[in-house]
Design a protein around this motif. Sequence first.
Motif, PDB file in Angstrom:
ATOM      1  N   ILE A 348      93.008 -22.914 -16.071  1.00  0.00           N
ATOM      2  CA  ILE A 348      91.613 -22.594 -16.368  1.00  0.00           C
ATOM      3  C   ILE A 348      90.738 -23.802 -16.088  1.00  0.00           C
ATOM      4  CG2 ILE A 348      89.965 -21.865 -18.125  1.00  0.00           C
ATOM      5  CD1 ILE A 348      92.191 -20.403 -19.534  1.00  0.00           C
ATOM      6  N   VAL A 349      89.735 -23.624 -15.257  1.00  0.00           N
ATOM      7  CA  VAL A 349      88.726 -24.653 -14.992  1.00  0.00           C
ATOM      8  C   VAL A 349      87.446 -24.187 -15.661  1.00  0.00           C
ATOM      9  CG1 VAL A 349      87.421 -25.885 -13.229  1.00  0.00           C
ATOM     10  CG2 VAL A 349      89.807 -25.275 -12.806  1.00  0.00           C
ATOM     11  N   GLN A 350      86.943 -24.979 -16.613  1.00  0.00           N
ATOM     12  CA  GLN A 350      85.790 -24.576 -17.403  1.00  0.00           C
ATOM     13  C   GLN A 350      84.539 -25.328 -16.964  1.00  0.00           C
ATOM     14  OE1 GLN A 350      86.632 -23.754 -21.659  1.00  0.00           O
ATOM     15  NE2 GLN A 350      88.496 -24.955 -21.315  1.00  0.00           N
ATOM     16  N   LEU A 351      83.491 -24.578 -16.693  1.00  0.00           N
ATOM     17  CA  LEU A 351      82.198 -25.137 -16.305  1.00  0.00           C
ATOM     18  C   LEU A 351      81.149 -24.640 -17.302  1.00  0.00           C
ATOM     19  CD1 LEU A 351      82.288 -24.428 -12.461  1.00  0.00           C
ATOM     20  CD2 LEU A 351      82.959 -26.528 -13.616  1.00  0.00           C
ATOM     21  N   ALA A 352      80.441 -25.575 -17.926  1.00  0.00           N
ATOM     22  CA  ALA A 352      79.378 -25.201 -18.879  1.00  0.00           C
ATOM     23  C   ALA A 352      78.238 -26.186 -18.740  1.00  0.00           C
ATOM     24  CB  ALA A 352      79.910 -25.184 -20.307  1.00  0.00           C
ATOM     25  N   GLY A 353      77.580 -26.156 -17.606  1.00  0.00           N
ATOM     26  CA  GLY A 353      76.513 -27.111 -17.357  1.00  0.00           C
ATOM     27  C   GLY A 353      77.051 -28.395 -16.764  1.00  0.00           C
ATOM     28  N   ASP A 357      86.992 -30.626 -19.288  1.00  0.00           N
ATOM     29  CA  ASP A 357      88.399 -30.896 -18.971  1.00  0.00           C
ATOM     30  C   ASP A 357      89.097 -29.624 -18.517  1.00  0.00           C
ATOM     31  OD1 ASP A 357      88.669 -33.156 -21.769  1.00  0.00           O
ATOM     32  OD2 ASP A 357      88.065 -33.548 -19.688  1.00  0.00           O
ATOM     33  N   THR A 358      90.040 -29.807 -17.649  1.00  0.00           N
ATOM     34  CA  THR A 358      90.817 -28.664 -17.173  1.00  0.00           C
ATOM     35  C   THR A 358      92.044 -28.474 -18.035  1.00  0.00           C
ATOM     36  OG1 THR A 358      90.102 -29.055 -14.893  1.00  0.00           O
ATOM     37  CG2 THR A 358      92.086 -27.753 -15.197  1.00  0.00           C
TER      38      THR A 358
END
Length: 362
Positions: A348-353, A357-358
Amino acid sequence: MNTTPQNNSKDSQNTKTPPPSPPRTWSQWWKDTIHFWSHILDLREGLDRKGTVEKIKKNIETKGANVWLLICAILIASIGLDVNSPAVIIGAMLISPLMSPILGIGLSIGINDQTTLVASLKHFAIAIFVSLITSSLYFLITPLGTLTSEMAGRVNPTILDVLVAIAGGTAGIVALSRKELINAIPGVAIATALLPPLCVTGFGLANGNLEITLGSFYLFFLNSTFVSLATFVVVRLLGYPLKKYMNTKERRRNSIFVGTFAFLLIIPSFFKLTQILSELREKQLVTQFIETTFNDHKHQALRWNLSKTDSINTLKVVLVGDYIPPDSLFIYTNALKAQEIENCNLEIVQLAGWLHDTGYIK
């Protein structure tokens, strides 16, 4: 005074209605239905056996103008494959003379014409050689030369391609067998897609890729064989006269040989179809997992990718939305396992602005 009543009596007897006919039985209904559809589907109406043989024999030779037409068609199809243009590929198939020797093979087997069979096989081999040389040279000098989706779609033949070839071959020989010309051959050439697989084989040869070379040439050979087989079957069903005497034993032996060869040829396509269906089911399961697990009011999957190796698969999902802490990621791993996707890890690669961390889960 007594004459008029007697005449009226006779007239009434003469005009007496006949008795009703007995109701038709199911057997009669069935016979009438069979007769109706036999008439509708009768291929012998408008059949020109002699003209069919002459038309096919006239065009089986790959020489002169036919060779140059084939070279031009191969170049156009190769460019279409190279730039991923279906319209260009279709245009190339419309001018290709590749269908005639294939129909000639089926016809010659069907009427036991050894001379036409040898000529058809000879010119079919010449056409293949010219096509492979032309396409290989193009892909050696082209500045592009990458595997496009149009090329990739012609590397994995399945039983569905066999059905298309059978239908196409049947349409081709039926069209040629009519007294009134039906110009269905260009459509047959497009549907059976004989030319593009040969170009992809040239691409494989130019790039030294054995998998692409074998896969695409198998598709071409599969289509060619079943176009010929369909031609052979229609020729026999329509009762084309045999050119030379063939006894019952020899005819049965030839039929068994043709049938066995065709059966052995389609076996790999069954396995390929099974593999493709398995991959489609796996893709549906992954899509369902993404939709039900990540796409809600808190998260949204921007993209995902399922990569495969011989031992294990990895599903990589790029998410945007609320951050998922590492100690909660096991929930999504268990959800993935519940989808019955074998040997699959979740990344899971998390992007929030900004890039979080992956989390990588084994």
